[in-house]
Design an enzyme around this catalytic site. Structure first.
Site, PDB file in Angstrom:
ATOM      1  N   HIS A  91       0.465  -1.994  -4.888  1.00 27.68           N
ATOM      2  CA  HIS A  91       1.073  -3.323  -4.832  1.00 27.68           C
ATOM      3  C   HIS A  91       1.909  -3.486  -3.572  1.00 27.68           C
ATOM      4  CE1 HIS A  91       5.449  -2.887  -5.633  1.00 27.68           C
ATOM      5  NE2 HIS A  91       5.087  -1.744  -6.176  1.00 27.68           N
ATOM      6  N   CYS A  92       2.169  -4.740  -3.250  1.00 29.85           N
ATOM      7  CA  CYS A  92       3.148  -5.114  -2.238  1.00 29.85           C
ATOM      8  C   CYS A  92       3.873  -6.311  -2.830  1.00 29.85           C
ATOM      9  CB  CYS A  92       2.508  -5.360  -0.868  1.00 29.85           C
ATOM     10  SG  CYS A  92       1.074  -6.462  -0.862  1.00 29.85           S
ATOM     11  N   VAL A  93       4.260  -7.272  -2.041  1.00 27.02           N
ATOM     12  CA  VAL A  93       4.976  -8.406  -2.608  1.00 27.02           C
ATOM     13  C   VAL A  93       4.012  -9.359  -3.310  1.00 27.02           C
ATOM     14  CG1 VAL A  93       6.490 -10.374  -2.106  1.00 27.02           C
ATOM     15  CG2 VAL A  93       6.868  -8.187  -0.951  1.00 27.02           C
ATOM     16  N   GLU A 101       4.279  -7.790  -6.814  1.00 30.25           N
ATOM     17  CA  GLU A 101       5.526  -7.115  -7.169  1.00 30.25           C
ATOM     18  C   GLU A 101       5.939  -7.353  -8.621  1.00 30.25           C
ATOM     19  OE1 GLU A 101      10.019  -6.824  -5.344  1.00 30.25           O
ATOM     20  OE2 GLU A 101       8.887  -8.664  -5.004  1.00 30.25           O
ATOM     21  N   SER A 141      -1.117  -3.967   0.462  1.00 32.96           N
ATOM     22  CA  SER A 141      -1.779  -3.217  -0.608  1.00 32.96           C
ATOM     23  C   SER A 141      -3.290  -3.211  -0.430  1.00 32.96           C
ATOM     24  CB  SER A 141      -1.401  -3.798  -1.975  1.00 32.96           C
ATOM     25  OG  SER A 141      -1.658  -5.186  -2.028  1.00 32.96           O
TER      26      SER A 141
END
Length: 189
Positions: free
Chosen positions: A131-133, A51, A139
Site C-alpha cells: 500500500h501507499c496513500v 492507506e 505500491s
C-alpha cells in the site's frame, strides 16, 4: 542499477514511460482512472491498496493479510503512517519503504528488498498487502518490479496484469525506473 547497451528493440526490454502510460490509458480513451475500491488482488496473494485499508486491522484479518509493505512509510503528510507496532498484535509482518510520489524519487534501491519480502510472504502461504496513500503509484511500482524480478515478466506484461485488476498510474519517474529495470533484466534476451 547499471544499465548497459542502447541498441535493444522493444522485444528485448527497451521501453519508455510514454509507452507504459499508453498501456494504462488505452482502454479509457487516454484518461487516467483511479481505483474505486480500497484494495484489489492484482496477482494471487498480492493486494494493492490504499492507506485507510492498511490501517483497518479487522479488514486485514478478514482478507487474510499476513504481510504488509508500506511503500509510503514516513511521518509527513505525503507518507502513510503505518508501522510495525500497528501490526504486531495481529501477527502481520511489515516492511517500510520511505518513498515519495515524486518523479525524481529513486525507488530502484527498494525493488529487490521489496520483491524478496513479497516472495517470502507468498512462499510461506501468506498474503501481502502493498500500500501507499492511494494505492496507485508507489505500491503499484513495487508490485510491478516484483513481477519482473521474481516472475521474469516483461514490464509491459507486468503492468498490464496489475492494471487489469486495479486502475494504477505510477508517475513518469517510476515508469522510467521500471523501463530501466526491464532493460537490465532482459539485456541478453
Amino acid at each position: 542499477m547499471a544499465v548497459s547497451g542502447d541498441t535493444e528493440d522493444s522485444s528485448c526490454g527497451l521501453c519508455t514511460a510514454e509507452e507504459l502510460t499508453d498501456i494504462m490509458t488505452a482502454a479509457s480513451g487516454r484518461y487516467t482512472l483511479l481505483p474505486n475500491t480500497p484494495y484489489d488482488e492484482v496477482y494471487p496473494g498480492i493486494y494493492v491498496g490504499e492507506e485507510d485499508f492498511a490501517k483497518d486491522l479487522i479488514q486485514l484479518k478478514r482478507v487474510g493479510i499476513t504481510h504488509v509493505v508500506n511503500a509510503a512509510h514516513g511521518d509527513t503528510p505525503f507518507h502513510s503512517q503505518t508501522d510495525p507496532s500497528r501490526y504486531k498484535r495481529i501477527h502481520v509482518r511489515f516492511l517500510g519503504v520511505p518513498a515519495l510520489d515524486h518523479m525524481n524519487f529513486d525507488l530502484t534501491p527498494y525493488f529487490q528488498s521489496s520483491a524478496d519480502f513479497i516472495d517470502e510472504a507468498l512462499q510461506s502461504g501468506g498474503k501481502v498487502l502493498v500500500h501507499c496513500v492511494q494505492g496507485v503509484s508507489r505500491s503499484a511500482t513495487l508490485v510491478i518490479a516484483y513481477l519482473m524480478i521474481k516472475k521474469q515478466m516483461d514490464v509491459r506484461d507486468a503492468l498490464r496484469l496489475v492494471h487489469s485488476h486495479r486502475d494504477v498510474c505510477p508517475n513518469d519517474g517510476f515508469l522510467q525506473q521500471l523501463c530501466d529495470l526491464n532493460k537490465v533484466l532482459f539485456k541478453d534476451k
